[in-house]
Write a protein that holds these residues in place. Structure first.
Motif, PDB file in Angstrom:
ATOM      1  N   ARG A  76       9.267   6.332  10.167  1.00 28.21           N
ATOM      2  CA  ARG A  76       8.211   5.572  10.838  1.00 28.21           C
ATOM      3  C   ARG A  76       8.399   4.044  10.757  1.00 28.21           C
ATOM      4  NH1 ARG A  76       5.645  10.169   8.583  1.00 28.21           N
ATOM      5  NH2 ARG A  76       5.435   9.163   6.570  1.00 28.21           N
ATOM      6  N   PRO A  77       9.576   3.527  11.170  1.00 31.00           N
ATOM      7  CA  PRO A  77       9.781   2.073  11.112  1.00 31.00           C
ATOM      8  C   PRO A  77       8.819   1.290  12.003  1.00 31.00           C
ATOM      9  CG  PRO A  77      11.557   3.141  12.340  1.00 31.00           C
ATOM     10  CD  PRO A  77      10.779   4.235  11.674  1.00 31.00           C
ATOM     11  N   SER A  79       5.697   2.024  12.521  1.00 26.89           N
ATOM     12  CA  SER A  79       4.454   1.933  11.761  1.00 26.89           C
ATOM     13  C   SER A  79       4.574   0.856  10.684  1.00 26.89           C
ATOM     14  CB  SER A  79       4.143   3.297  11.120  1.00 26.89           C
ATOM     15  OG  SER A  79       2.893   3.274  10.473  1.00 26.89           O
ATOM     16  N   GLU A  80       5.732   0.797  10.038  1.00 27.18           N
ATOM     17  CA  GLU A  80       5.966  -0.263   9.046  1.00 27.18           C
ATOM     18  C   GLU A  80       5.877  -1.636   9.702  1.00 27.18           C
ATOM     19  OE1 GLU A  80       9.417  -1.878   5.930  1.00 27.18           O
ATOM     20  OE2 GLU A  80       9.607   0.105   6.843  1.00 27.18           O
ATOM     21  N   ARG A  81       6.507  -1.780  10.872  1.00 28.99           N
ATOM     22  CA  ARG A  81       6.462  -3.061  11.578  1.00 28.99           C
ATOM     23  C   ARG A  81       5.028  -3.473  11.887  1.00 28.99           C
ATOM     24  NH1 ARG A  81       4.891  -5.391  15.588  1.00 28.99           N
ATOM     25  NH2 ARG A  81       3.974  -3.447  16.329  1.00 28.99           N
ATOM     26  N   LEU A  84       3.263  -4.656   8.676  1.00 33.27           N
ATOM     27  CA  LEU A  84       3.750  -5.977   8.252  1.00 33.27           C
ATOM     28  C   LEU A  84       3.231  -7.074   9.171  1.00 33.27           C
ATOM     29  CD1 LEU A  84       7.455  -5.132   7.302  1.00 33.27           C
ATOM     30  CD2 LEU A  84       5.532  -5.524   5.744  1.00 33.27           C
ATOM     31  N   HIS A 191      -0.678   0.470   1.638  1.00 29.85           N
ATOM     32  CA  HIS A 191       0.777   0.424   1.590  1.00 29.85           C
ATOM     33  C   HIS A 191       1.367   1.816   1.757  1.00 29.85           C
ATOM     34  CE1 HIS A 191       4.791   0.255  -0.260  1.00 29.85           C
ATOM     35  NE2 HIS A 191       4.783  -1.050  -0.034  1.00 29.85           N
ATOM     36  N   LYS A 198       8.508  -1.592  -5.635  1.00 27.57           N
ATOM     37  CA  LYS A 198       8.262  -2.040  -4.260  1.00 27.57           C
ATOM     38  C   LYS A 198       7.708  -3.468  -4.209  1.00 27.57           C
ATOM     39  CE  LYS A 198       8.864   1.872  -1.713  1.00 27.57           C
ATOM     40  NZ  LYS A 198       9.545   2.003  -0.428  1.00 27.57           N
ATOM     41  N   GLY A 211       8.702  -2.279   1.877  1.00 26.34           N
ATOM     42  CA  GLY A 211       8.846  -0.848   2.113  1.00 26.34           C
ATOM     43  C   GLY A 211       7.586  -0.028   2.249  1.00 26.34           C
ATOM     44  N   PRO A 212       6.580  -0.488   2.995  1.00 30.37           N
ATOM     45  CA  PRO A 212       5.374   0.343   3.144  1.00 30.37           C
ATOM     46  C   PRO A 212       5.617   1.551   4.052  1.00 30.37           C
ATOM     47  CG  PRO A 212       5.228  -1.549   4.599  1.00 30.37           C
ATOM     48  CD  PRO A 212       6.468  -1.744   3.775  1.00 30.37           C
ATOM     49  N   ASP A 213       4.878   2.601   3.773  1.00 30.85           N
ATOM     50  CA  ASP A 213       4.741   3.731   4.699  1.00 30.85           C
ATOM     51  C   ASP A 213       3.240   3.804   4.970  1.00 30.85           C
ATOM     52  OD1 ASP A 213       4.968   5.966   6.233  1.00 30.85           O
ATOM     53  OD2 ASP A 213       5.533   7.325   4.616  1.00 30.85           O
ATOM     54  N   PRO A 214       2.720   2.898   5.811  1.00 32.02           N
ATOM     55  CA  PRO A 214       1.289   2.627   5.864  1.00 32.02           C
ATOM     56  C   PRO A 214       0.440   3.817   6.272  1.00 32.02           C
ATOM     57  CG  PRO A 214       2.430   1.579   7.687  1.00 32.02           C
ATOM     58  CD  PRO A 214       3.482   2.080   6.768  1.00 32.02           C
TER      59      PRO A 214
END
Length: 296
Positions: A76-77, A79-81, A84, A191, A198, A211-214
């Motif tokens: 899920r990049p 979602s991370e973006r 952030l 996060h 992290k 490195g979140p996986d929100p």
């Protein structure tokens, strides 16, 4: 440059990737394309790196140090973006471009080898908790993140296949989850995978999360993963059970989280991680996590 994936990433990908997923095979080419697209100068691949992404230390065309992170779609990049971007550098690493192209994120360079975990335990918990508090904000109205109920619901299904010897512990964890998701006290952007490792040292701020996986839900869910940091040291201590209870109490009070809800989420997350470790062939990790959970 040859973008060879670190062994930690290769091992973790082998444990969790669905059959037919060729992301790792295509990773060197994808990394090269991402570098060329942005006209970056590569310094090195970060080793040992993470378990779900390739981290490359680079420089922007003007010489500014940065990080290029590449992750598979299931990590899920995007979602991370989005998370952030919403945090805007407050408590978390700064996003350097407003979009995610082919699973690539361009990020502010922190000190990748210096995490909060390098501090003495009491100081590490204090700094980590302070960082986490800054991340707990209202979720953006224009972006729909996965909820704690949704994520833990999937995890609960997988936990039901645990070996019979752990059935009592698994049942307790599942019961705790059912009670907790029934009436969450708040909805915050979390996060999702927060722990001491992290939180990295930075120039702009002393400590910043990476490195979140929100996920959206209650703060106690996020804090629960921090409770079990350095679990191997806690288990080895003759006063381990008492240490865990004190840690739950101290963190709950310092971050104004309900102590019983924190204990419940800590139980669920520890058992879930322990069962998952068993499933992918990491028995030592599973043993530590499930023993920890039994002390809650």
């Amino acid at each position: 440059m040859a973008f060879e994936p670190p062994r930690r990433l290769v091992r973790a990908f082998g444990e969790t990737a669905p059959e037919g997923d060729d992301w790792l095979e295509k990773l060197p080419e994808a990394a090269q394309q991402a570098v060329e697209l942005r006209e970056l100068t590569v310094e090195r691949v970060q080793v040992p790196g993470g378990r779900s992404s390739l981290v490359v230390l680079v420089r922007l065309p003007d010489g500014t140090p940065a990080v290029l992170k590449l992750a598979p779609r299931r990590a899920r990049p995007e979602s991370e973006r989005a998370a952030l971007a919403h945090w805007g550098g407050l408590g978390a690493v700064q996003l350097l471009e407003p979009f995610t192209a082919e699973g690539a994120l361009l990020l502010e360079r922190l000190h990748p080898d210096v995490s909060v975990r390098s501090l003495p335990e009491a100081k590490a918990l204090l700094e980590a908790a302070g960082t986490l508090r800054r991340l707990w904000v209202e979720p953006p109205s224009e972006r729909s993140f996965e909820t704690v109920a949704e994520r833990t619901g999937r995890q609960a299904v997988a936990m039901r296949g645990a070996p019979a010897e752990f059935s009592t512990l698994v049942s307790a964890a599942l019961d705790a989850r059912e009670s907790l998701v029934a009436a969450p006290p708040e909805e915050r952007l979390l996060h999702g995978t927060f722990r001491q490792s992290k939180v990295l040292a930075g120039e702009r701020m002393p400590w910043l999360a990476v490195g979140p996986d929100p996920v959206v839900g209650e703060c106690a869910f996020d804090l629960a993963r921090l409770v079990r940091d350095r679990v191997e040291d806690v288990i080895a201590s003759p006063s381990g059970a008492a240490t865990i209870r004190r840690r739950v109490k101290r963190l709950a009070e310092s971050l104004e989280v309900d102590q019983e809800r924190l204990r419940g989420w800590t139980l669920f997350r520890a058992v879930e991680s322990g069962v998952r470790a068993l499933r992918v062939g990491r028995p030592r990790d599973a043993e530590l996590l499930l023993e920890f959970a039994g002390w809650l």
